[in-house]
Design a protein around this motif. Sequence first.
Motif, PDB file in Angstrom:
ATOM      1  N   ALA A  23     -13.925  -2.481  -1.092  1.00 41.27           N
ATOM      2  CA  ALA A  23     -13.067  -1.603  -0.128  1.00 41.27           C
ATOM      3  C   ALA A  23     -12.398  -2.418   0.890  1.00 41.27           C
ATOM      4  CB  ALA A  23     -14.144  -0.651   0.436  1.00 41.27           C
ATOM      5  N   VAL A  24     -11.250  -2.054   1.093  1.00 38.57           N
ATOM      6  CA  VAL A  24     -10.354  -2.832   2.048  1.00 38.57           C
ATOM      7  C   VAL A  24      -9.743  -1.942   3.129  1.00 38.57           C
ATOM      8  CG1 VAL A  24      -8.540  -4.583   2.337  1.00 38.57           C
ATOM      9  CG2 VAL A  24      -9.794  -4.517   0.275  1.00 38.57           C
ATOM     10  N   ALA A  25     -10.202  -1.974   4.218  1.00 44.93           N
ATOM     11  CA  ALA A  25      -9.714  -1.168   5.272  1.00 44.93           C
ATOM     12  C   ALA A  25      -8.347  -2.023   5.858  1.00 44.93           C
ATOM     13  CB  ALA A  25     -10.717  -1.089   6.267  1.00 44.93           C
ATOM     14  N   VAL A  26      -7.538  -1.104   5.947  1.00 43.84           N
ATOM     15  CA  VAL A  26      -6.020  -1.846   6.232  1.00 43.84           C
ATOM     16  C   VAL A  26      -5.386  -1.024   7.391  1.00 43.84           C
ATOM     17  CG1 VAL A  26      -3.799  -2.390   5.577  1.00 43.84           C
ATOM     18  CG2 VAL A  26      -6.002  -2.626   4.221  1.00 43.84           C
ATOM     19  N   GLU A  27      -4.776  -1.468   8.700  1.00 49.40           N
ATOM     20  CA  GLU A  27      -4.104  -0.850   9.429  1.00 49.40           C
ATOM     21  C   GLU A  27      -2.973  -0.500   9.007  1.00 49.40           C
ATOM     22  OE1 GLU A  27      -2.382  -1.552  13.852  1.00 49.40           O
ATOM     23  OE2 GLU A  27      -4.495  -2.498  13.484  1.00 49.40           O
ATOM     24  N   CYS A  28      -2.419   0.843   8.913  1.00 46.56           N
ATOM     25  CA  CYS A  28      -1.132   1.175   8.478  1.00 46.56           C
ATOM     26  C   CYS A  28       0.005   0.971   9.301  1.00 46.56           C
ATOM     27  CB  CYS A  28      -1.032   2.687   7.771  1.00 46.56           C
ATOM     28  SG  CYS A  28       0.438   3.236   7.016  1.00 46.56           S
ATOM     29  N   PRO A  29       1.252   0.091   9.065  1.00 49.87           N
ATOM     30  CA  PRO A  29       2.263   0.052  10.054  1.00 49.87           C
ATOM     31  C   PRO A  29       3.044   1.417   9.994  1.00 49.87           C
ATOM     32  CG  PRO A  29       2.652  -0.970   7.918  1.00 49.87           C
ATOM     33  CD  PRO A  29       1.208  -0.371   8.014  1.00 49.87           C
ATOM     34  N   SER A  30       3.071   2.252   9.018  1.00 54.24           N
ATOM     35  CA  SER A  30       3.638   3.567   8.960  1.00 54.24           C
ATOM     36  C   SER A  30       3.245   4.556  10.238  1.00 54.24           C
ATOM     37  CB  SER A  30       3.907   3.947   7.604  1.00 54.24           C
ATOM     38  OG  SER A  30       4.545   5.214   7.497  1.00 54.24           O
ATOM     39  N   CYS A  31       1.928   4.938   9.860  1.00 52.28           N
ATOM     40  CA  CYS A  31       1.114   5.990  10.683  1.00 52.28           C
ATOM     41  C   CYS A  31       0.388   5.423  11.840  1.00 52.28           C
ATOM     42  CB  CYS A  31       0.598   6.910   9.826  1.00 52.28           C
ATOM     43  SG  CYS A  31      -0.979   6.386   9.076  1.00 52.28           S
ATOM     44  N   GLY A  32       0.031   4.209  11.666  1.00 50.84           N
ATOM     45  CA  GLY A  32      -0.768   3.627  12.751  1.00 50.84           C
ATOM     46  C   GLY A  32      -2.151   3.887  12.249  1.00 50.84           C
ATOM     47  N   GLY A  33      -2.666   4.493  11.507  1.00 48.31           N
ATOM     48  CA  GLY A  33      -4.047   4.846  11.000  1.00 48.31           C
ATOM     49  C   GLY A  33      -4.763   3.714  10.301  1.00 48.31           C
ATOM     50  N   THR A  34      -6.083   3.819  10.032  1.00 46.67           N
ATOM     51  CA  THR A  34      -6.540   2.896   9.351  1.00 46.67           C
ATOM     52  C   THR A  34      -7.070   3.526   8.162  1.00 46.67           C
ATOM     53  OG1 THR A  34      -7.492   1.644  11.080  1.00 46.67           O
ATOM     54  CG2 THR A  34      -8.649   1.284   9.049  1.00 46.67           C
ATOM     55  N   HIS A  35      -6.531   2.909   6.772  1.00 48.91           N
ATOM     56  CA  HIS A  35      -6.738   3.682   5.613  1.00 48.91           C
ATOM     57  C   HIS A  35      -7.672   2.565   4.656  1.00 48.91           C
ATOM     58  CE1 HIS A  35      -3.795   6.330   6.591  1.00 48.91           C
ATOM     59  NE2 HIS A  35      -2.886   5.181   6.457  1.00 48.91           N
ATOM     60  N   VAL A  36      -8.506   3.324   3.729  1.00 49.21           N
ATOM     61  CA  VAL A  36      -9.571   2.288   3.073  1.00 49.21           C
ATOM     62  C   VAL A  36      -8.845   2.441   1.578  1.00 49.21           C
ATOM     63  CG1 VAL A  36     -11.691   1.884   2.333  1.00 49.21           C
ATOM     64  CG2 VAL A  36     -11.451   2.795   4.618  1.00 49.21           C
ATOM     65  N   ILE A  56       0.891  -1.253   0.019  1.00 47.61           N
ATOM     66  CA  ILE A  56       0.020  -0.088   0.123  1.00 47.61           C
ATOM     67  C   ILE A  56       0.815   1.303   0.067  1.00 47.61           C
ATOM     68  CG2 ILE A  56      -1.764  -1.219   1.270  1.00 47.61           C
ATOM     69  CD1 ILE A  56      -0.827   0.759   3.570  1.00 47.61           C
ATOM     70  N   THR A  57       0.383   2.541  -0.333  1.00 49.85           N
ATOM     71  CA  THR A  57       0.970   3.499  -0.291  1.00 49.85           C
ATOM     72  C   THR A  57       0.088   4.444   0.916  1.00 49.85           C
ATOM     73  OG1 THR A  57       1.578   3.535  -2.395  1.00 49.85           O
ATOM     74  CG2 THR A  57       1.659   5.666  -1.441  1.00 49.85           C
ATOM     75  N   CYS A  58       1.029   4.663   1.994  1.00 50.50           N
ATOM     76  CA  CYS A  58       0.120   5.452   3.158  1.00 50.50           C
ATOM     77  C   CYS A  58      -0.027   6.986   2.562  1.00 50.50           C
ATOM     78  CB  CYS A  58       1.223   5.407   4.310  1.00 50.50           C
ATOM     79  SG  CYS A  58       0.390   6.507   5.485  1.00 50.50           S
ATOM     80  N   PRO A  59      -1.416   7.175   2.715  1.00 52.99           N
ATOM     81  CA  PRO A  59      -1.756   8.570   2.295  1.00 52.99           C
ATOM     82  C   PRO A  59      -1.226   9.791   3.135  1.00 52.99           C
ATOM     83  CG  PRO A  59      -3.549   7.527   3.124  1.00 52.99           C
ATOM     84  CD  PRO A  59      -2.493   6.559   3.053  1.00 52.99           C
ATOM     85  N   VAL A  60      -0.735   9.090   4.532  1.00 54.48           N
ATOM     86  CA  VAL A  60      -0.137  10.446   5.401  1.00 54.48           C
ATOM     87  C   VAL A  60       1.323  10.686   4.884  1.00 54.48           C
ATOM     88  CG1 VAL A  60      -0.013  10.845   7.672  1.00 54.48           C
ATOM     89  CG2 VAL A  60      -1.930   9.612   6.909  1.00 54.48           C
ATOM     90  N   THR A  61       1.961   9.492   4.923  1.00 51.16           N
ATOM     91  CA  THR A  61       3.360   9.725   4.793  1.00 51.16           C
ATOM     92  C   THR A  61       4.112   9.459   3.572  1.00 51.16           C
ATOM     93  OG1 THR A  61       3.837   7.335   5.390  1.00 51.16           O
ATOM     94  CG2 THR A  61       3.915   8.719   7.135  1.00 51.16           C
TER      95      THR A  61
END
Length: 85
Positions: A31-44, A4-9
């Motif tokens: 739609a897949v909701a994934v917990e991001c290892p980079s920022c800790g948020g959940t992205h769809v 994934i590409t983290c939209p935050v970082t």
Amino acid sequence: MLLITCPVTRTDELVADRRIRSVANHPTHIAVAVECPSCGGTHVFRTGRRWEERRTDLATRTAQQAAVQATTAAAARAARLRQPA
């Protein structure tokens, strides 16, 4: 594993399957909701042929509207400049 590409970082992250929080099947996309290892948020993240077609159609329509507005604004400015005050 998902890439994934983290939209935050804005970094590419490799995510384990256990970080997937939910999967929802919609008529136009999945739609897949994934917990991001980079920022800790959940992205769809959304995927699907009809989802992409809809986004492409919307972008095309928006670009056409912007072009019409720019042409109209340019014509109005030109008309104002040609008329003496």
